[in-house]
Structure formats: C-alpha cells, structure tokens
Design a protein around this motif. Structure first.
Motif, mmCIF file in Angstrom:
data_model
loop_
_atom_site.group_PDB
_atom_site.id
_atom_site.type_symbol
_atom_site.label_atom_id
_atom_site.label_comp_id
_atom_site.label_asym_id
_atom_site.label_seq_id
_atom_site.Cartn_x
_atom_site.Cartn_y
_atom_site.Cartn_z
ATOM 1 N N THR A 1 0.851 -1.192 0.000
ATOM 2 C CA THR A 1 0.000 0.000 0.000
ATOM 3 C C THR A 1 0.883 1.236 0.000
ATOM 4 O O THR A 1 2.038 1.191 0.413
ATOM 5 N N ASP A 2 0.327 2.330 -0.443
ATOM 6 C CA ASP A 2 1.051 3.597 -0.385
ATOM 7 C C ASP A 2 1.029 4.120 1.039
ATOM 8 O O ASP A 2 0.036 3.968 1.753
ATOM 9 N N ASP B 1 1.940 10.689 7.174
ATOM 10 C CA ASP B 1 2.717 10.633 8.425
ATOM 11 C C ASP B 1 3.841 9.602 8.359
ATOM 12 O O ASP B 1 4.779 9.652 9.141
ATOM 13 N N GLU B 2 3.724 8.623 7.452
ATOM 14 C CA GLU B 2 4.701 7.534 7.389
ATOM 15 C C GLU B 2 5.822 7.886 6.411
ATOM 16 O O GLU B 2 5.580 8.391 5.328
ATOM 17 N N ALA B 3 7.024 7.575 6.832
ATOM 18 C CA ALA B 3 8.174 7.833 5.962
ATOM 19 C C ALA B 3 8.413 6.632 5.052
ATOM 20 O O ALA B 3 8.001 5.519 5.350
ATOM 21 N N GLY B 4 9.074 6.861 3.951
ATOM 22 C CA GLY B 4 9.456 5.757 3.078
ATOM 23 C C GLY B 4 8.516 5.586 1.902
ATOM 24 O O GLY B 4 7.595 6.359 1.681
ATOM 25 N N GLY B 5 8.765 4.520 1.170
ATOM 26 C CA GLY B 5 7.983 4.223 -0.021
ATOM 27 C C GLY B 5 6.784 3.359 0.301
ATOM 28 O O GLY B 5 6.118 3.549 1.306
ATOM 29 N N LEU C 1 4.848 -3.084 2.696
ATOM 30 C CA LEU C 1 4.430 -4.464 2.539
ATOM 31 C C LEU C 1 3.573 -4.838 3.747
ATOM 32 O O LEU C 1 4.006 -4.729 4.886
ATOM 33 N N GLN C 2 2.362 -5.261 3.480
ATOM 34 C CA GLN C 2 1.431 -5.634 4.549
ATOM 35 C C GLN C 2 1.879 -6.944 5.204
ATOM 36 O O GLN C 2 2.557 -7.750 4.588
ATOM 37 N N PRO C 3 1.499 -7.187 6.479
ATOM 38 C CA PRO C 3 1.919 -8.409 7.180
ATOM 39 C C PRO C 3 1.593 -9.717 6.447
ATOM 40 O O PRO C 3 2.454 -10.604 6.401
ATOM 41 N N PRO C 4 0.403 -9.879 5.842
ATOM 42 C CA PRO C 4 0.196 -11.128 5.090
ATOM 43 C C PRO C 4 1.164 -11.274 3.914
ATOM 44 O O PRO C 4 1.567 -12.384 3.569
#
Length: 77
Positions: free
Chosen positions: A34-35, A39-43, A46-49
């Motif tokens: 997901t994008d 507030d979140e840094a980075g690109g 990857l989701q936990p699943p």
C-alpha cells in the motif's frame, strides 16, 4: 568455447526456475503493498500477510531449486 546440449538444458531449466521466483515476488509485491500515509516515511509498505507470503516463496524457491538440481542430476546420466 562451445556449450554442449546438456549444459544448455541445465542453464535453461535453472533460469526458468529463478525467473519464475522473481515473477512471483513481483506479483506479491504488487498485491500486498500500500502507499504510505503522509505521516509515514518511506515508499510503499508491505502488509503483514505479504511478508508471510514472501517467506513462503523463499521456502518454495529453496525446495524448487533442490528439486531442479535432483532432476538435472538424474537426467544427466
């Protein structure tokens, strides 16, 4: 330097197995990311699943390459 038919077959089978692994990683990356929010840094994230699927792909790759090696060893005789 000439490559004999047996070596070409080994190269082709190994490249096909490694290429399919890369394709599967791209598919997992496109389906389980997901994008980030502002507030979140980075690109992309990857989701936990997706992480679990990537670990499964690594295990599948190891077993696949072992099977390919076994197959090539048996057919080379």
């Amino acid at each position: 330097m000439e490559i004999d038919a047996d070596m070409r077959r080994k190269i082709a089978v190994s490249l096909a197995a490694a290429g399919s692994f890369v394709v599967l990683l791209v598919v997992v990356g496109s389906r389980y990311t997901t994008d980030p929010t502002p507030d979140e840094a980075g690109g992309v994230i990857l989701q936990p699943p997706g992480g679990i699927v990537v670990v499964g792909l690594f295990a599948l790759f190891v077993f696949t390459m072992a099977g390919v090696g076994f197959y090539l060893d048996r057919t080379g005789e």
